[in-house]
Design an enzyme around this catalytic site. Sequence first.
Site, PDB file in Angstrom:
ATOM      1  N   SER A   1       0.848  -1.190   0.000  1.00 50.66           N
ATOM      2  CA  SER A   1       0.000   0.000   0.000  1.00 50.66           C
ATOM      3  C   SER A   1       0.888   1.246   0.000  1.00 50.66           C
ATOM      4  O   SER A   1       1.790   1.349  -0.838  1.00 50.66           O
ATOM      5  CB  SER A   1      -0.949  -0.041   1.194  1.00 50.66           C
ATOM      6  OG  SER A   1      -1.996   0.884   1.031  1.00 50.66           O
TER       7      SER A   1
ATOM      8  N   ARG B   1     -12.164   7.026   8.900  1.00 47.25           N
ATOM      9  CA  ARG B   1     -11.671   5.657   8.949  1.00 47.25           C
ATOM     10  C   ARG B   1     -12.699   4.675   8.379  1.00 47.25           C
ATOM     11  O   ARG B   1     -12.345   3.722   7.679  1.00 47.25           O
ATOM     12  CB  ARG B   1     -11.322   5.282  10.385  1.00 47.25           C
ATOM     13  CG  ARG B   1     -10.876   3.861  10.589  1.00 47.25           C
ATOM     14  CD  ARG B   1      -9.578   3.543   9.873  1.00 47.25           C
ATOM     15  NE  ARG B   1      -9.033   2.258  10.306  1.00 47.25           N
ATOM     16  CZ  ARG B   1      -7.927   1.727   9.817  1.00 47.25           C
ATOM     17  NH1 ARG B   1      -7.239   2.354   8.883  1.00 47.25           N
ATOM     18  NH2 ARG B   1      -7.487   0.578  10.239  1.00 47.25           N
TER      19      ARG B   1
ATOM     20  N   ASP C   1      -8.385  -6.490  -5.062  1.00 49.61           N
ATOM     21  CA  ASP C   1      -8.026  -5.164  -4.548  1.00 49.61           C
ATOM     22  C   ASP C   1      -8.551  -4.106  -5.510  1.00 49.61           C
ATOM     23  O   ASP C   1      -8.071  -3.995  -6.634  1.00 49.61           O
ATOM     24  CB  ASP C   1      -6.503  -5.079  -4.419  1.00 49.61           C
ATOM     25  CG  ASP C   1      -6.019  -3.748  -3.842  1.00 49.61           C
ATOM     26  OD1 ASP C   1      -6.840  -2.814  -3.676  1.00 49.61           O
ATOM     27  OD2 ASP C   1      -4.820  -3.652  -3.549  1.00 49.61           O
TER      28      ASP C   1
ATOM     29  N   HIS D   1      -7.848  -5.207  -0.775  1.00 52.67           N
ATOM     30  CA  HIS D   1      -6.571  -4.530  -0.517  1.00 52.67           C
ATOM     31  C   HIS D   1      -5.893  -5.037   0.750  1.00 52.67           C
ATOM     32  O   HIS D   1      -4.669  -5.170   0.812  1.00 52.67           O
ATOM     33  CB  HIS D   1      -6.807  -3.024  -0.437  1.00 52.67           C
ATOM     34  CG  HIS D   1      -5.564  -2.240  -0.204  1.00 52.67           C
ATOM     35  ND1 HIS D   1      -4.544  -2.186  -1.127  1.00 52.67           N
ATOM     36  CD2 HIS D   1      -5.147  -1.491   0.847  1.00 52.67           C
ATOM     37  CE1 HIS D   1      -3.565  -1.434  -0.652  1.00 52.67           C
ATOM     38  NE2 HIS D   1      -3.900  -1.004   0.543  1.00 52.67           N
ATOM     39  N   ASP D   2      -6.685  -5.307   1.776  1.00 50.38           N
ATOM     40  CA  ASP D   2      -6.131  -5.730   3.062  1.00 50.38           C
ATOM     41  C   ASP D   2      -5.350  -7.039   2.989  1.00 50.38           C
ATOM     42  O   ASP D   2      -4.664  -7.400   3.954  1.00 50.38           O
ATOM     43  CB  ASP D   2      -7.258  -5.892   4.093  1.00 50.38           C
ATOM     44  CG  ASP D   2      -7.303  -4.719   5.070  1.00 50.38           C
ATOM     45  OD1 ASP D   2      -6.477  -3.796   4.923  1.00 50.38           O
ATOM     46  OD2 ASP D   2      -8.154  -4.729   5.963  1.00 50.38           O
TER      47      ASP D   2
END
Lengths: 372, 372
Positions: free
Chosen positions: B151, B220, B316, B349-350
Amino acid sequence: MSDDQRYGLARHAILPGPLALDGGGTLLPVEIAYETYGTLNADRGNAILICHALTGDHHVASTHPITGKPGWWSRMVGPGKPIDPARHFIVCANVIGSCMGSSGPASINALSGAPYAMRFPVITIRDMVRAQAMLLDHLGVSVLEAVVGGSMGGMQALQWAATYPDRVRAALIIASAARHSAQNIAFHEVGRQAIMADPNWAGGNYYGAKPPAAGLAVARMAAHITYLSEAGLTEKFGRRLQGRDAKSFGFDADFQVESYLRHQGISFVDRFDANSYLYITRAMDYLDIAEEHGGLLANAFRGTRTRFCLVSFDTDWLYPTRESRAIVQALNAAGAQGSFVELSSPYGHDAFLLDVPELNRVADGFLRAGVA
Amino acid sequence: MSDDQRYGLARHAILPGPLALDGGGTLLPVEIAYETYGTLNADRGNAILICHALTGDHHVASTHPITGKPGWWSRMVGPGKPIDPARHFIVCANVIGSCMGSSGPASINALSGAPYAMRFPVITIRDMVRAQAMLLDHLGVSVLEAVVGGSMGGMQALQWAATYPDRVRAALIIASAARHSAQNIAFHEVGRQAIMADPNWAGGNYYGAKPPAAGLAVARMAAHITYLSEAGLTEKFGRRLQGRDAKSFGFDADFQVESYLRHQGISFVDRFDANSYLYITRAMDYLDIAEEHGGLLANAFRGTRTRFCLVSFDTDWLYPTRESRAIVQALNAAGAQGSFVELSSPYGHDAFLLDVPELNRVADGFLRAGVA
């Protein structure tokens, strides 16, 4: 019906109700702001109900009273358009829960004399549809030639066909879904939390005071990203800077996309009520038509004689093609008559509101096919 | 160097600077909180720099002091892992602009004796990398065996290779991009607006008072959605309700996904500074390595002897595979040595932070290939 027959007539109905709601409560009276275009035929068979999206309204093809902009679906509704007042009796009603004249959290609760605010009952898409059915009763329309909508409007159109199969001859469902996904719910929850985090929200009791404009603007910005495709944003804005040659190395809107989003947020608060945003997003999150029918979407449509047309857009990641396809598969399993087309557009979810000639051709073909 | 050689040693360097910044200003002194693991070889050739993501820190493989959770990349860094203190001298530094001990908006400005707040200079990814280079000088590391990150960490790794080609033998860039897209910028702008809309933000001058917790939590939440795939959210939460059998018809967290997101937002504010969130998102939005090299990414890597490995994840959508592919194409055009693999993972993405054995195999193979 004479006063309903003029072009683009804005009306306001106060229906006695009570409207029994999915949440267990009732709403009475039920106020509905709506517009009609065209004339109801002698056989009362040419009515088309248009259902609007989350932040839409009944000004489908007439100038918006606040923004001064053309009606939100002037491309689809009007003389020579697929939905034509020369042929159709067109009805578009502001959904309950909204803020453009239909019963919603900003409405005065007749019992208390004060705005409902968060005492307004939580509603569902099916409740919206039930209220529309009451309006059609009031207008003398028992059977719709078609019910048509995009996004949340498509959810209503599908819910119409599931709830009142004998009242819907055709349903055109565009860029929509039969249920809200976890990601759909997540984005809505961000928006709700942004509103409720704004101190001006004050538990919803901001009427007569400052509204939670900052929170609502953030909610709108987050939602707006989901309405556009990544490729569309890149094409429209890319990394272009806003009105200057170089980065500012600050926190003003440096990039055009930032400026655009800020404008979307700020201008939205002038025309929309934050509590309505809470209620309508909640209604959408609660949508799961299969759940109402034993967990199987096909069960909602067994034996129906409604004709369906589903349209999706290839770059729509909010209600992607697979959501429409799931509906078509359920219709097939139920033996219902359904067609499906995925259109190509760079504009993502918003494509249903934009100039996509192919959408108009599909709509026109589908709507004409039902007329003997 | 003896005190650097213990396992998981948290250090804090105050480097005299000045650090010249892309925005034109300077930073001095430059404080950097970092950890080291393992021992620097006699030839000083076994150093690996790990770069962290937006809200990460230097606790890459040690317990986080606030959350008590294991280091954020314990799956990748540790005994028997691809990055192993038995073989490598591992450095992970908190980026400047952050809030875990390195110079950032919450730091005391030596000139004024008060926190910088919004008087902290706007920084870039390249500025972060320059500060890390100063730290490596301080540690006696002139050439890195590898720079590794996912990232924003991958952005730094790529920037390292572009800025200091002679100091980087290998760069492993995971789930990353060489520039921020319009959609990336848009999501960050929503987060920034959520923070700045919180009255507690107070123009950034909230130190010693209530922080803009609600705004930061909303930021967040919005960002967190982008870290997960739609399918992953569906698999993890679907439309399951939170601790009750039926919908509440209210605005509490009815769905598990709502509860999860709220938790993500609330717990984040305990460990992160809102102004740092503004500064680091800004740095990411400013990233466009091609722009620094005449608009052509390949120009950044001509003549380089750095080996590259790019890894993306198929689900992602924040930094999708096409962003990694664009980097690989630029490397190829520059005649650089680059490999690329798209891994399959349901986690979006994580995935780079999660248990993806294939990622560890790729990392291990790539890092070992460079050792004679």
